[in-house]
Design a protein around this motif. Structure first.
Motif, PDB file in Angstrom:
ATOM      1  N   ASN A   4       0.829  -1.516  -0.039  1.00 39.58           N
ATOM      2  CA  ASN A   4      -0.085   0.227   0.763  1.00 39.58           C
ATOM      3  C   ASN A   4       1.381   1.528   0.458  1.00 39.58           C
ATOM      4  OD1 ASN A   4      -2.615  -0.824   0.821  1.00 39.58           O
ATOM      5  ND2 ASN A   4      -2.192  -2.543   2.168  1.00 39.58           N
ATOM      6  N   ASP A   5       0.621   2.190  -0.811  1.00 44.49           N
ATOM      7  CA  ASP A   5       0.454   3.510  -0.156  1.00 44.49           C
ATOM      8  C   ASP A   5       0.555   3.800   0.814  1.00 44.49           C
ATOM      9  OD1 ASP A   5       2.600   5.258  -1.517  1.00 44.49           O
ATOM     10  OD2 ASP A   5       1.239   6.402  -2.554  1.00 44.49           O
ATOM     11  N   PHE A   6       1.780   4.192   1.535  1.00 47.88           N
ATOM     12  CA  PHE A   6       0.703   5.620   2.817  1.00 47.88           C
ATOM     13  C   PHE A   6       2.067   5.927   3.606  1.00 47.88           C
ATOM     14  CE2 PHE A   6       2.312   1.097   4.100  1.00 47.88           C
ATOM     15  CZ  PHE A   6       3.013   1.005   5.607  1.00 47.88           C
ATOM     16  N   THR A   7       2.645   6.723   4.049  1.00 49.22           N
ATOM     17  CA  THR A   7       3.676   7.810   4.543  1.00 49.22           C
ATOM     18  C   THR A   7       2.643   7.804   6.201  1.00 49.22           C
ATOM     19  OG1 THR A   7       2.388   9.483   4.669  1.00 49.22           O
ATOM     20  CG2 THR A   7       3.660   9.705   2.900  1.00 49.22           C
ATOM     21  N   CYS A   8       4.228   7.609   7.110  1.00 42.09           N
ATOM     22  CA  CYS A   8       4.117   7.140   8.480  1.00 42.09           C
ATOM     23  C   CYS A   8       5.111   8.735   9.166  1.00 42.09           C
ATOM     24  CB  CYS A   8       4.890   5.898   8.701  1.00 42.09           C
ATOM     25  SG  CYS A   8       5.209   5.783  10.371  1.00 42.09           S
ATOM     26  N   ARG A   9       4.668   9.834   9.665  1.00 50.28           N
ATOM     27  CA  ARG A   9       5.147  10.391  10.524  1.00 50.28           C
ATOM     28  C   ARG A   9       5.459   9.773  12.157  1.00 50.28           C
ATOM     29  NH1 ARG A   9       4.730  12.364   6.141  1.00 50.28           N
ATOM     30  NH2 ARG A   9       4.860  14.458   4.664  1.00 50.28           N
ATOM     31  N   PRO A  10       6.751   9.476  12.844  1.00 46.88           N
ATOM     32  CA  PRO A  10       6.795   9.642  14.424  1.00 46.88           C
ATOM     33  C   PRO A  10       7.602  11.065  14.502  1.00 46.88           C
ATOM     34  CG  PRO A  10       8.112   8.709  13.294  1.00 46.88           C
ATOM     35  CD  PRO A  10       7.623   8.920  12.222  1.00 46.88           C
ATOM     36  N   ILE A  11       6.755  11.627  14.943  1.00 47.49           N
ATOM     37  CA  ILE A  11       7.330  12.589  16.346  1.00 47.49           C
ATOM     38  C   ILE A  11       7.180  12.106  18.150  1.00 47.49           C
ATOM     39  CG2 ILE A  11       7.875  14.965  17.471  1.00 47.49           C
ATOM     40  CD1 ILE A  11       5.731  15.401  14.222  1.00 47.49           C
ATOM     41  N   PHE A  12       8.794  12.782  18.472  1.00 45.53           N
ATOM     42  CA  PHE A  12       8.549  11.634  19.846  1.00 45.53           C
ATOM     43  C   PHE A  12       9.935  12.953  20.155  1.00 45.53           C
ATOM     44  CE2 PHE A  12      10.969   9.040  23.137  1.00 45.53           C
ATOM     45  CZ  PHE A  12      10.049   8.633  24.432  1.00 45.53           C
ATOM     46  N   SER A  13       9.264  13.210  21.786  1.00 47.21           N
ATOM     47  CA  SER A  13      10.239  14.198  22.533  1.00 47.21           C
ATOM     48  C   SER A  13      10.588  14.146  23.912  1.00 47.21           C
ATOM     49  CB  SER A  13       9.699  15.709  22.065  1.00 47.21           C
ATOM     50  OG  SER A  13       8.539  15.843  21.940  1.00 47.21           O
ATOM     51  N   VAL A  14      10.888  14.593  24.386  1.00 48.91           N
ATOM     52  CA  VAL A  14      10.910  14.104  26.024  1.00 48.91           C
ATOM     53  C   VAL A  14      11.600  15.384  26.888  1.00 48.91           C
ATOM     54  CG1 VAL A  14      11.735  13.420  27.679  1.00 48.91           C
ATOM     55  CG2 VAL A  14      11.894  11.789  26.258  1.00 48.91           C
ATOM     56  N   SER A  15      10.523  16.045  27.730  1.00 52.28           N
ATOM     57  CA  SER A  15      10.978  17.395  28.459  1.00 52.28           C
ATOM     58  C   SER A  15      10.861  17.265  29.588  1.00 52.28           C
ATOM     59  CB  SER A  15      10.041  18.314  28.438  1.00 52.28           C
ATOM     60  OG  SER A  15      10.126  19.929  28.851  1.00 52.28           O
ATOM     61  N   THR A  61      -2.558   6.712   1.118  1.00 52.36           N
ATOM     62  CA  THR A  61      -3.670   6.999  -0.569  1.00 52.36           C
ATOM     63  C   THR A  61      -4.929   6.861  -1.237  1.00 52.36           C
ATOM     64  OG1 THR A  61      -1.309   6.698  -1.638  1.00 52.36           O
ATOM     65  CG2 THR A  61      -2.911   7.417  -2.942  1.00 52.36           C
ATOM     66  N   ASP A  62      -4.748   4.824  -0.501  1.00 47.66           N
ATOM     67  CA  ASP A  62      -6.486   4.379  -0.960  1.00 47.66           C
ATOM     68  C   ASP A  62      -7.482   5.241   0.501  1.00 47.66           C
ATOM     69  OD1 ASP A  62      -8.280   2.985  -0.580  1.00 47.66           O
ATOM     70  OD2 ASP A  62      -6.910   1.388  -0.626  1.00 47.66           O
ATOM     71  N   SER A  63      -8.308   5.490   0.639  1.00 52.13           N
ATOM     72  CA  SER A  63      -8.625   6.597   1.614  1.00 52.13           C
ATOM     73  C   SER A  63      -9.804   5.470   2.398  1.00 52.13           C
ATOM     74  CB  SER A  63     -10.286   7.383   1.166  1.00 52.13           C
ATOM     75  OG  SER A  63     -10.652   6.953   0.352  1.00 52.13           O
ATOM     76  N   THR A  64      -9.877   4.036   2.164  1.00 54.20           N
ATOM     77  CA  THR A  64     -10.690   2.953   2.617  1.00 54.20           C
ATOM     78  C   THR A  64      -9.392   1.753   3.279  1.00 54.20           C
ATOM     79  OG1 THR A  64     -10.480   1.560   0.485  1.00 54.20           O
ATOM     80  CG2 THR A  64     -12.318   3.207   0.865  1.00 54.20           C
ATOM     81  N   ALA A  65      -8.727   2.705   3.075  1.00 56.10           N
ATOM     82  CA  ALA A  65      -7.303   1.256   4.081  1.00 56.10           C
ATOM     83  C   ALA A  65      -7.684   1.170   5.706  1.00 56.10           C
ATOM     84  CB  ALA A  65      -5.870   1.479   3.622  1.00 56.10           C
ATOM     85  N   LYS A  66      -7.664   0.757   6.386  1.00 58.40           N
ATOM     86  CA  LYS A  66      -8.258   0.205   7.584  1.00 58.40           C
ATOM     87  C   LYS A  66      -6.575   0.386   7.935  1.00 58.40           C
ATOM     88  CE  LYS A  66     -12.381  -0.982   7.365  1.00 58.40           C
ATOM     89  NZ  LYS A  66     -13.004   0.098   7.205  1.00 58.40           N
ATOM     90  N   ILE A  67      -5.772   1.416   9.095  1.00 52.32           N
ATOM     91  CA  ILE A  67      -5.133   1.762  10.051  1.00 52.32           C
ATOM     92  C   ILE A  67      -5.006   1.035  11.505  1.00 52.32           C
ATOM     93  CG2 ILE A  67      -3.190   3.469   9.915  1.00 52.32           C
ATOM     94  CD1 ILE A  67      -4.225   4.100   7.362  1.00 52.32           C
ATOM     95  N   THR A  68      -4.167   0.887  11.608  1.00 52.01           N
ATOM     96  CA  THR A  68      -3.945   0.824  13.253  1.00 52.01           C
ATOM     97  C   THR A  68      -2.691   0.657  13.589  1.00 52.01           C
ATOM     98  OG1 THR A  68      -5.609  -1.128  13.491  1.00 52.01           O
ATOM     99  CG2 THR A  68      -3.702  -1.014  14.941  1.00 52.01           C
ATOM    100  N   ILE A  69      -2.164   1.867  14.559  1.00 51.53           N
ATOM    101  CA  ILE A  69      -1.182   1.592  15.044  1.00 51.53           C
ATOM    102  C   ILE A  69      -1.316   1.661  16.709  1.00 51.53           C
ATOM    103  CG2 ILE A  69       0.494   4.238  15.585  1.00 51.53           C
ATOM    104  CD1 ILE A  69      -1.040   6.095  13.504  1.00 51.53           C
ATOM    105  N   GLY A  87      -7.789   3.649  12.470  1.00 47.86           N
ATOM    106  CA  GLY A  87      -8.879   4.543  11.253  1.00 47.86           C
ATOM    107  C   GLY A  87      -8.707   4.393  10.012  1.00 47.86           C
ATOM    108  N   THR A  88      -9.451   4.743   9.438  1.00 47.15           N
ATOM    109  CA  THR A  88      -9.506   4.762   8.119  1.00 47.15           C
ATOM    110  C   THR A  88      -9.321   5.717   7.099  1.00 47.15           C
ATOM    111  OG1 THR A  88     -11.638   3.248   8.321  1.00 47.15           O
ATOM    112  CG2 THR A  88     -11.511   3.858   6.194  1.00 47.15           C
ATOM    113  N   GLY A  89      -8.252   5.669   6.326  1.00 46.28           N
ATOM    114  CA  GLY A  89      -7.326   6.502   5.377  1.00 46.28           C
ATOM    115  C   GLY A  89      -6.397   7.281   6.165  1.00 46.28           C
ATOM    116  N   SER A  90      -6.401   7.232   7.404  1.00 49.23           N
ATOM    117  CA  SER A  90      -5.865   7.881   8.623  1.00 49.23           C
ATOM    118  C   SER A  90      -5.761   7.182   9.861  1.00 49.23           C
ATOM    119  CB  SER A  90      -5.122   9.921   7.924  1.00 49.23           C
ATOM    120  OG  SER A  90      -6.781   9.947   8.482  1.00 49.23           O
ATOM    121  N   ALA A  91      -5.406   7.345  10.545  1.00 48.76           N
ATOM    122  CA  ALA A  91      -5.246   7.833  11.594  1.00 48.76           C
ATOM    123  C   ALA A  91      -3.296   8.362  12.650  1.00 48.76           C
ATOM    124  CB  ALA A  91      -4.848   6.261  12.544  1.00 48.76           C
ATOM    125  N   THR A  92      -4.247   8.819  13.708  1.00 49.20           N
ATOM    126  CA  THR A  92      -3.206   9.588  14.352  1.00 49.20           C
ATOM    127  C   THR A  92      -2.682   9.336  15.841  1.00 49.20           C
ATOM    128  OG1 THR A  92      -3.076  11.385  13.343  1.00 49.20           O
ATOM    129  CG2 THR A  92      -1.919  12.181  14.995  1.00 49.20           C
TER     130      THR A  92
END
Length: 122
Positions: A29-40, A53-61, A79-84
């Protein structure tokens, strides 16, 4: 002797080509994954955004926060298509340089099924 060297060179070249392809990650599948992690201070914050890219794709994080190798928390979202996934945790054992956020992203779309696992450090 010359034929033997040519044959060995060809064999070595073929082996290197096979090895290079064996370690190359492949996703269906064509997808992007952007992790951001910080400690303060004693607070760790992780945000992982996945968009397909597929708006019907099932995503689990799924993400697990570690401090000095010990698991502190595990979170999951989908989520479906995107998840955060956007989570924070405050604990005395958290400090800059001793934390890791391990995550697994699963995308099930029309092109097939992908699972990616990685870590970010803070």
């Amino acid at each position: 002797m010359k034929k033997r060297i040519t044959a060995l060179t060809l064999l070595l070249a073929m082996c290197m080509t096979l090895c290079a392809h064996a370690v190359e990650p492949r996703t269906w599948n064509d997808f992007t994954c952007r992790p951001i992690f910080s400690v303060s201070g004693t607070t760790a914050t992780g945000k992982i955004t996945v968009r397909a890219t597929d708006s019907t794709a099932k995503i689990t994080i799924t993400a697990t926060l570690y401090a000095d190798g010990s698991s502190l928390a595990t979170w999951t979202t989908s989520g479906t298509g995107s998840a955060t996934l956007n989570k924070s945790l405050t604990k005395d054992t958290i400090s800059k340089g001793n934390c890791e956020l391990k995550y697994t992203v699963t995308v099930r779309g029309s092109a097939g099924y992908d699972t990616v696992t990685d870590s970010v450090y803070g």
